[in-house]
Design an enzyme around this catalytic site. Structure first.
Site, mmCIF file in Angstrom:
data_model
loop_
_atom_site.group_PDB
_atom_site.id
_atom_site.type_symbol
_atom_site.label_atom_id
_atom_site.label_comp_id
_atom_site.label_asym_id
_atom_site.label_seq_id
_atom_site.Cartn_x
_atom_site.Cartn_y
_atom_site.Cartn_z
ATOM 1 N N ILE A 148 4.129 -5.344 -9.219
ATOM 2 C CA ILE A 148 3.033 -4.710 -8.489
ATOM 3 C C ILE A 148 2.425 -3.575 -9.298
ATOM 4 O O ILE A 148 1.201 -3.482 -9.449
ATOM 5 C CB ILE A 148 3.514 -4.198 -7.120
ATOM 6 C CG1 ILE A 148 4.005 -5.371 -6.259
ATOM 7 C CG2 ILE A 148 2.400 -3.446 -6.399
ATOM 8 C CD1 ILE A 148 4.702 -4.949 -4.982
ATOM 9 N N ASP A 193 8.988 4.197 -15.997
ATOM 10 C CA ASP A 193 9.952 3.249 -15.464
ATOM 11 C C ASP A 193 11.213 3.347 -16.309
ATOM 12 O O ASP A 193 11.129 3.542 -17.521
ATOM 13 C CB ASP A 193 9.396 1.811 -15.515
ATOM 14 C CG ASP A 193 10.076 0.885 -14.523
ATOM 15 O OD1 ASP A 193 11.326 0.858 -14.492
ATOM 16 O OD2 ASP A 193 9.369 0.186 -13.774
ATOM 17 N N PRO A 243 11.269 0.767 -5.725
ATOM 18 C CA PRO A 243 12.012 0.361 -4.529
ATOM 19 C C PRO A 243 12.723 1.555 -3.904
ATOM 20 O O PRO A 243 13.012 2.545 -4.588
ATOM 21 C CB PRO A 243 13.020 -0.657 -5.071
ATOM 22 C CG PRO A 243 13.236 -0.234 -6.494
ATOM 23 C CD PRO A 243 11.902 0.279 -6.962
ATOM 24 N N ASN A 286 17.169 7.817 -3.785
ATOM 25 C CA ASN A 286 15.819 8.363 -3.995
ATOM 26 C C ASN A 286 15.059 8.658 -2.700
ATOM 27 O O ASN A 286 13.834 8.622 -2.676
ATOM 28 C CB ASN A 286 14.997 7.446 -4.904
ATOM 29 C CG ASN A 286 14.776 6.053 -4.314
ATOM 30 O OD1 ASN A 286 15.276 5.732 -3.234
ATOM 31 N ND2 ASN A 286 14.028 5.228 -5.021
ATOM 32 N N ALA A 330 4.567 1.854 -1.443
ATOM 33 C CA ALA A 330 5.891 1.296 -1.682
ATOM 34 C C ALA A 330 6.749 1.375 -0.415
ATOM 35 O O ALA A 330 6.768 0.451 0.392
ATOM 36 C CB ALA A 330 6.556 2.022 -2.852
ATOM 37 N N ARG A 331 7.445 2.500 -0.220
ATOM 38 C CA ARG A 331 8.308 2.680 0.949
ATOM 39 C C ARG A 331 8.143 4.095 1.495
ATOM 40 O O ARG A 331 8.083 5.065 0.732
ATOM 41 C CB ARG A 331 9.771 2.428 0.577
ATOM 42 C CG ARG A 331 10.134 0.974 0.334
ATOM 43 C CD ARG A 331 10.073 0.162 1.623
ATOM 44 N NE ARG A 331 10.430 -1.238 1.424
ATOM 45 C CZ ARG A 331 9.547 -2.209 1.179
ATOM 46 N NH1 ARG A 331 8.262 -1.907 1.091
ATOM 47 N NH2 ARG A 331 9.946 -3.451 1.023
ATOM 48 N N ASP A 383 0.493 3.639 2.894
ATOM 49 C CA ASP A 383 0.545 2.425 3.706
ATOM 50 C C ASP A 383 1.887 2.335 4.430
ATOM 51 O O ASP A 383 2.153 1.341 5.107
ATOM 52 C CB ASP A 383 0.352 1.201 2.789
ATOM 53 C CG ASP A 383 0.177 -0.106 3.557
ATOM 54 O OD1 ASP A 383 -0.604 -0.126 4.526
ATOM 55 O OD2 ASP A 383 0.828 -1.112 3.190
ATOM 56 N N GLU A 401 8.780 3.613 10.440
ATOM 57 C CA GLU A 401 7.375 3.389 10.757
ATOM 58 C C GLU A 401 7.143 2.577 12.029
ATOM 59 O O GLU A 401 6.049 2.616 12.593
ATOM 60 C CB GLU A 401 6.664 2.724 9.582
ATOM 61 C CG GLU A 401 7.170 1.357 9.214
ATOM 62 C CD GLU A 401 6.516 0.829 7.937
ATOM 63 O OE1 GLU A 401 6.331 -0.390 7.853
ATOM 64 O OE2 GLU A 401 6.188 1.632 7.050
ATOM 65 N N HIS A 404 0.752 -0.358 7.097
ATOM 66 C CA HIS A 404 1.557 -1.341 6.367
ATOM 67 C C HIS A 404 0.827 -2.684 6.255
ATOM 68 O O HIS A 404 1.347 -3.730 6.658
ATOM 69 C CB HIS A 404 2.927 -1.535 7.037
ATOM 70 C CG HIS A 404 3.987 -1.970 6.053
ATOM 71 N ND1 HIS A 404 5.278 -1.497 6.088
ATOM 72 C CD2 HIS A 404 3.950 -2.826 5.010
ATOM 73 C CE1 HIS A 404 5.990 -2.043 5.117
ATOM 74 N NE2 HIS A 404 5.197 -2.852 4.451
#
Length: 337
Positions: free
Chosen positions: A157, A176, A207, A213, A235-236, A260, A265, A298
């Site tokens: 992504i 990364d 992730p 994290n 992402a999250r 998002d 959520e 989302h």
């Protein structure tokens, strides 16, 4: 095929896809609401169920599913933290997921949100919707080709978004732990602190790793960002510290923020509130900063291609376990640990 699947969280626009892609002729029962404790009885008589994110597949529901004779609890999502794997093991329920789907779906949303904040389009169209066509200083913006975009997480992504931004002429930086050769051809890799210091736009694609994290986007993270930068998280929600982000927006350390996702959520998304007091105060504070804050419920994967990928892979998962007794997309306590 005489195999009954109850599918939860099927939106009106998704129904035709479920039927059209049903090449194995499963007997389908499509249910619009997410699976909850209150509607678990709708799974009675099924051989398998297909969930989406935010469905409730905890011990209580899995026990009930076992009592109904349901042997397979699959999810059409990459994440599977809504399924209690320990309970699934105890009740001898097979679990599988969709390991990937169109990376463009989420990458395009991240790009769209970033460009909307950069060009102040939400601000401007909100004014014109109120018949105010005057031009003010807020509408002035940089061109993205004069910006540096920092992509944190350059997997499928993140790399897709990097390519999109590079196509617009932006300088794209990346961070990364694993620097793929494909990503090296698109981004200039930097240490995280350096990326944050230089980037006009920061987009998150990592992730969520419980215990590692949570709230990585915190006060310290934001303090290292370039003043007036834009932050995007598709992402999250567990990755973001909402209070720290709100403070940064109020002090103008950060120009704009789009997300998002939120932690927990399902307490916010997919429902309509009539009373603002029902909302978490910090979330309410973020909402009130529109149009500097853009929130989508989302919908990153809510595209034709991503939906097609999710359904096709889910059907294949069911077909594989029925014909060869397993699927390569199975998840279990062993794989999760």
């Amino acid at each position: 095929m005489n195999f009954k699947i109850v599918c939860y969280g099927v939106r009106e626009n998704e129904t035709a896809f479920f039927h059209k892609l049903n090449l194995y002729q499963f007997q389908l029962k499509l249910i619009k609401p997410l699976l909850t404790h209150e509607n678990i009885e709708t799974a009675e008589g099924a051989d398998g169920v297909l969930l989406r994110a935010n469905c409730t597949a905890d011990r209580k529901n899995l026990k009930k599913l076992q009592e109904y004779g349901v042997k397979y609890v699959f999810t059409r999502t990459v994440g599977y933290n809504h399924i209690d794997l320990e309970a699934a093991k105890d009740y001898n329920i097979y679990v599988a997921r969709v390991p990937s789907y169109s990376p463009n779906a989420i990458a395009e949303l991240a790009l769209t949100l970033a460009m909307s904040l950069l060009r102040h389009t939400a601000y401007t169209t909100a004014k014109t919707a109120n018949k105010d066509f005057t031009v003010d200083p807020v509408m002035f913006s940089k061109e993205v080709r004069n910006c540096k975009v920092g992509i944190i997480g350059t997997g499928k992504i993140g790399l897709t978004e990097a390519k999109l931004f590079k196509g617009l002429g932006a300088t794209v930086l990346g961070y990364d732990i694993y620097q793929s050769e494909a990503a090296k051809r698109v981004v200039t890799f930097k240490e995280l602190d350096e990326l944050l210091k230089e980037s006009d736009i920061v987009s998150i694609h990592v992730p969520y790793l419980p215990g590692e994290n949570e709230k990585m986007i915190n006060k310290s993270f934001i303090s290292k960002m370039k003043d007036g930068a834009i932050l995007i998280n598709t992402a999250r929600g567990e990755l973001q510290d909402n209070e720290a982000i709100l403070e940064a927006l109020l002090t103008k350390k950060m120009e704009g923020f789009a997300t998002d996702v939120f932690a927990n959520e399902k307490e916010i998304f997919f429902q309509k509130f009539t009373n603002n007091d029902e909302l978490d105060p910090t979330v309410k504070g973020l909402i009130e900063l529109y149009p500097r804050v853009l929130i989508t419920p989302h919908i990153g994967s809510n595209t034709d291609e991503a939906l097609k990928n999710m359904i096709e892979t889910s059907y294949q998962n069911f077909y594989d376990v029925l014909t060869i007794g397993r699927t390569s997309n199975a998840v279990s306590l062993t794989k999760n640990s």
